[in-house]
Design an enzyme around this catalytic site. Structure first.
Site, PDB file in Angstrom:
ATOM      1  N   HIS A  27       6.980  -7.432  -2.404  1.00 43.45           N
ATOM      2  CA  HIS A  27       6.869  -6.690  -1.133  1.00 43.45           C
ATOM      3  C   HIS A  27       7.912  -7.193  -0.132  1.00 43.45           C
ATOM      4  O   HIS A  27       7.932  -6.749   1.012  1.00 43.45           O
ATOM      5  CB  HIS A  27       5.477  -6.872  -0.512  1.00 43.45           C
ATOM      6  CG  HIS A  27       4.371  -6.160  -1.241  1.00 43.45           C
ATOM      7  ND1 HIS A  27       4.518  -4.916  -1.800  1.00 43.45           N
ATOM      8  CD2 HIS A  27       3.077  -6.516  -1.487  1.00 43.45           C
ATOM      9  CE1 HIS A  27       3.372  -4.549  -2.359  1.00 43.45           C
ATOM     10  NE2 HIS A  27       2.497  -5.497  -2.183  1.00 43.45           N
ATOM     11  N   SER A  85      -4.696   2.634   4.462  1.00 44.01           N
ATOM     12  CA  SER A  85      -4.938   1.967   3.191  1.00 44.01           C
ATOM     13  C   SER A  85      -4.964   0.444   3.376  1.00 44.01           C
ATOM     14  O   SER A  85      -5.835  -0.265   2.863  1.00 44.01           O
ATOM     15  CB  SER A  85      -3.828   2.369   2.209  1.00 44.01           C
ATOM     16  OG  SER A  85      -4.056   1.822   0.946  1.00 44.01           O
ATOM     17  N   THR A 144       0.955   0.037  -7.417  1.00 44.37           N
ATOM     18  CA  THR A 144       0.159   0.080  -8.653  1.00 44.37           C
ATOM     19  C   THR A 144       0.615   1.251  -9.529  1.00 44.37           C
ATOM     20  O   THR A 144       0.778   1.117 -10.747  1.00 44.37           O
ATOM     21  CB  THR A 144      -1.347   0.276  -8.309  1.00 44.37           C
ATOM     22  OG1 THR A 144      -1.687  -0.617  -7.245  1.00 44.37           O
ATOM     23  CG2 THR A 144      -2.231   0.035  -9.495  1.00 44.37           C
ATOM     24  N   LYS A 155       0.800  -1.231   0.000  1.00 42.95           N
ATOM     25  CA  LYS A 155       0.000   0.000   0.000  1.00 42.95           C
ATOM     26  C   LYS A 155       0.828   1.274   0.000  1.00 42.95           C
ATOM     27  O   LYS A 155       0.422   2.291   0.577  1.00 42.95           O
ATOM     28  CB  LYS A 155      -1.004  -0.010   1.177  1.00 42.95           C
ATOM     29  CG  LYS A 155      -1.921  -1.196   1.154  1.00 42.95           C
ATOM     30  CD  LYS A 155      -2.808  -1.175  -0.083  1.00 42.95           C
ATOM     31  CE  LYS A 155      -3.359  -2.520  -0.417  1.00 42.95           C
ATOM     32  NZ  LYS A 155      -3.874  -2.613  -1.785  1.00 42.95           N
ATOM     33  N   GLY A 194       2.225   2.471  -3.011  1.00 48.15           N
ATOM     34  CA  GLY A 194       2.285   3.059  -4.356  1.00 48.15           C
ATOM     35  C   GLY A 194       2.708   2.084  -5.445  1.00 48.15           C
ATOM     36  O   GLY A 194       3.101   2.497  -6.536  1.00 48.15           O
ATOM     37  N   TYR A 247       6.440   8.294  -2.172  1.00 50.38           N
ATOM     38  CA  TYR A 247       5.107   8.540  -2.748  1.00 50.38           C
ATOM     39  C   TYR A 247       4.784  10.029  -2.730  1.00 50.38           C
ATOM     40  O   TYR A 247       4.301  10.596  -3.707  1.00 50.38           O
ATOM     41  CB  TYR A 247       4.095   7.744  -1.915  1.00 50.38           C
ATOM     42  CG  TYR A 247       2.652   7.811  -2.349  1.00 50.38           C
ATOM     43  CD1 TYR A 247       2.129   6.850  -3.212  1.00 50.38           C
ATOM     44  CD2 TYR A 247       1.794   8.805  -1.871  1.00 50.38           C
ATOM     45  CE1 TYR A 247       0.789   6.885  -3.585  1.00 50.38           C
ATOM     46  CE2 TYR A 247       0.461   8.855  -2.244  1.00 50.38           C
ATOM     47  CZ  TYR A 247      -0.041   7.891  -3.098  1.00 50.38           C
ATOM     48  OH  TYR A 247      -1.368   7.936  -3.478  1.00 50.38           O
ATOM     49  N   ARG A 281       6.095   5.268   1.634  1.00 49.16           N
ATOM     50  CA  ARG A 281       4.989   6.217   1.828  1.00 49.16           C
ATOM     51  C   ARG A 281       4.819   6.467   3.310  1.00 49.16           C
ATOM     52  O   ARG A 281       5.203   5.605   4.134  1.00 49.16           O
ATOM     53  CB  ARG A 281       3.725   5.573   1.241  1.00 49.16           C
ATOM     54  CG  ARG A 281       2.514   6.447   1.197  1.00 49.16           C
ATOM     55  CD  ARG A 281       1.315   5.674   0.653  1.00 49.16           C
ATOM     56  NE  ARG A 281       0.173   6.543   0.462  1.00 49.16           N
ATOM     57  CZ  ARG A 281      -1.054   6.121   0.188  1.00 49.16           C
ATOM     58  NH1 ARG A 281      -1.296   4.827   0.042  1.00 49.16           N
ATOM     59  NH2 ARG A 281      -2.041   6.979   0.044  1.00 49.16           N
ATOM     60  N   ARG A 294      -8.281   3.609  -4.283  1.00 43.79           N
ATOM     61  CA  ARG A 294      -9.235   4.010  -3.235  1.00 43.79           C
ATOM     62  C   ARG A 294      -9.343   5.529  -3.216  1.00 43.79           C
ATOM     63  O   ARG A 294     -10.288   6.106  -3.708  1.00 43.79           O
ATOM     64  CB  ARG A 294      -8.799   3.428  -1.883  1.00 43.79           C
ATOM     65  CG  ARG A 294      -9.885   3.418  -0.813  1.00 43.79           C
ATOM     66  CD  ARG A 294      -9.340   2.898   0.508  1.00 43.79           C
ATOM     67  NE  ARG A 294      -8.238   3.723   0.994  1.00 43.79           N
ATOM     68  CZ  ARG A 294      -8.367   4.768   1.811  1.00 43.79           C
ATOM     69  NH1 ARG A 294      -9.554   5.100   2.247  1.00 43.79           N
ATOM     70  NH2 ARG A 294      -7.306   5.462   2.203  1.00 43.79           N
TER      71      ARG A 294
HETATM   72  P1  PAP Z   1      -0.594  -3.050  -3.213  1.00 47.61           P
HETATM   73  O1  PAP Z   1       0.340  -3.084  -2.061  1.00 47.61           O
HETATM   74  O2  PAP Z   1      -1.831  -3.882  -2.986  1.00 47.61           O
HETATM   75  O3  PAP Z   1       0.072  -3.360  -4.526  1.00 47.61           O
HETATM   76  P2  PAP Z   1      -0.426  -0.238  -3.704  1.00 47.61           P
HETATM   77  O4  PAP Z   1      -0.653   0.035  -5.133  1.00 47.61           O
HETATM   78  O5  PAP Z   1       0.977  -0.240  -3.213  1.00 47.61           O
HETATM   79  O6  PAP Z   1      -1.169  -1.562  -3.290  1.00 47.61           O
HETATM   80  O7  PAP Z   1      -1.168   0.847  -2.842  1.00 47.61           O
HETATM   81  C1  PAP Z   1      -2.492   1.237  -3.082  1.00 47.61           C
HETATM   82  C2  PAP Z   1      -2.557   2.713  -2.756  1.00 47.61           C
HETATM   83  O8  PAP Z   1      -2.009   3.470  -3.850  1.00 47.61           O
HETATM   84  C3  PAP Z   1      -3.988   3.178  -2.578  1.00 47.61           C
HETATM   85  O9  PAP Z   1      -3.931   4.220  -1.604  1.00 47.61           O
HETATM   86  P3  PAP Z   1      -5.177   4.679  -0.722  1.00 47.61           P
HETATM   87  O10 PAP Z   1      -5.792   3.456  -0.141  1.00 47.61           O
HETATM   88  O11 PAP Z   1      -4.614   5.600   0.319  1.00 47.61           O
HETATM   89  O12 PAP Z   1      -6.093   5.404  -1.653  1.00 47.61           O
HETATM   90  C4  PAP Z   1      -4.317   3.685  -3.965  1.00 47.61           C
HETATM   91  O13 PAP Z   1      -5.411   4.561  -4.007  1.00 47.61           O
HETATM   92  C5  PAP Z   1      -3.022   4.377  -4.340  1.00 47.61           C
HETATM   93  N1  PAP Z   1      -2.849   4.513  -5.786  1.00 47.61           N
HETATM   94  C6  PAP Z   1      -3.153   3.611  -6.748  1.00 47.61           C
HETATM   95  N2  PAP Z   1      -2.860   4.103  -7.961  1.00 47.61           N
HETATM   96  C7  PAP Z   1      -2.374   5.354  -7.780  1.00 47.61           C
HETATM   97  C8  PAP Z   1      -1.911   6.361  -8.670  1.00 47.61           C
HETATM   98  N3  PAP Z   1      -1.919   6.190  -9.975  1.00 47.61           N
HETATM   99  N4  PAP Z   1      -1.471   7.518  -8.117  1.00 47.61           N
HETATM  100  C9  PAP Z   1      -1.473   7.711  -6.789  1.00 47.61           C
HETATM  101  N5  PAP Z   1      -1.908   6.792  -5.893  1.00 47.61           N
HETATM  102  C10 PAP Z   1      -2.353   5.620  -6.382  1.00 47.61           C
END
Ligand code: PAP
Length: 326
Positions: free
Chosen positions: A132, A160, A78, A74, A76, A218, A152, A288
């Protein structure tokens, strides 16, 4: 049965026995969304993830040109997957018919911790993989390759992660309150935790080998995405040419991979990503809020101070500052 298959089944049996023995003997703690997490060499991991780690050490074959993306859950992943994939494959796609317009970024390169990592691995050249695992749990064949790490603010990570894991609970595991999650997180007991050990493992390695590890935040990426995208491209030995700069390619990649753009794509509203036979995640769950500081909507002042205090204490002397205080 061929000699090759006999050897393979012997290797599988050894790995299964080693795994069984570990799970029976190492400390266990609250599993958040599963029965238990296990403390494997200082990190709290799910049993299936420990098995993948054993596999990585015994059987995974890297190529010197591979590039790895590492992150604490969680933080960043993605977003970085989308950016790295777009940078590396920028000669293969147009922006009107890009792979990422039809596929979730998580599918863009294999996740070492849960999938059969070799599946789909030839998709990009160089090959891209994500993990991870902390730096200290990676085999030398991976740590000798180029690696991008993104971290982050742990408070946003906690919020998250709590949202995400509560949606992915095993049968008979009750939902975890935010308060319970907070306590466990502060004790270091969360998937891949303690978060401070995770971040420090990459921070220290990046100081020792800056040419091998690019350490990103992040929050800085949110503030100056184009600057970070140029850094990423240069690190992956694919810097933008003057012509590409002139045609605004950096800005186009930033826009394509932005939270708003990706979240609103049909594929990310409706599709799902199958990570293994049992782990399936709806694509919209990866998008999210995508904000800095959402923790303010969930954590009290006392909770904020406690996490910040722990992080300052643990990172003291390292030169690393995380989150809003950086
Ligand atoms: P993972 O560990 O399951 O792979 P990961 O992508 O690291 O997840 O983290 C998801 C977070 O990145 C979410 O944060 P939030 O819950 O605080 O909203 C998600 O919204 C955010 N996220 C996904 N894509 C983007 C993007 N393109 N830019 C900025 N933040 C993003």
């Amino acid at each position: 049965m061929s000699t090759q298959s006999l050897l393979q089944s012997k290797e599988d049996e050894d790995l299964n026995n080693k795994h069984k023995h570990l799970i029976a003997t190492i400390p266990r703690g609250n599993g958040w969304n599963i029965q238990h997490l296990y403390n494997y060499n200082g990190f709290w991991l799910a049993p299936v993830i420990i098995k993948s780690n054993l596999f990585l050490h015994t059987s995974f074959k890297s190529k010197p040109t591979d590039i790895y993306l590492a992150s604490f859950m969680k933080s960043g992943t993605t977003w970085l997957k989308a950016l790295m994939f777009s940078i590396i494959n920028r000669d293969r796609y147009t922006f009107s018919d890009h792979y990422l317009l039809h596929h979730n970024p998580q599918s863009a390169f294999p996740f070492l911790d849960i999938c059969d990592p070799v599946t789909n691995s030839e998709f990009s050249r160089p090959r891209l993989f994500s993990t991870h695992f902390p730096h200290t749990l990676l085999p030398p064949c991976i740590t000798s390759c180029k690696l991008v790490y993104v971290c982050r603010d742990p408070k946003d990570v906690l919020v998250s992660k709590w949202h995400f894991l509560n949606k992915h609970r095993s049968e008979n595991v009750p939902p975890l309150s935010l308060h319970e999650a907070f306590e466990l997180f502060c004790e270091g007991v969360s998937h891949y935790g303690p978060v401070w050990e995770h971040v420090l493992s990459y921070w220290k390695a990046s100081l020792e080998s800056p040419e091998k590890i690019l350490f990103l935040k992040y929050e800085e990426m949110m503030k100056q995405p184009a600057v970070e995208v140029r850094k990423l491209a240069a690190f992956m030995v694919k810097p933008f040419t003057d012509e590409e700069e002139e045609e605004g390619l950096v800005e186009k990649i930033v826009k394509l991979c932005s939270f708003e753009n990706l979240r609103n794509l049909e594929v990310n509203k409706k599709g799902a990503e199958q990570f293994s036979t049992v782990v399936k995640v709806e694509n919209h769950e990866f998008f999210r809020k995508g904000e800095i500081g959402d923790w303010k909507n969930y954590l009290s002042v006392e909770m904020k101070e406690r996490i910040d205090g722990i992080m300052n204490d643990k990172l003291n002397g390292s030169g690393l500052v995380l989150g809003s205080s950086s």
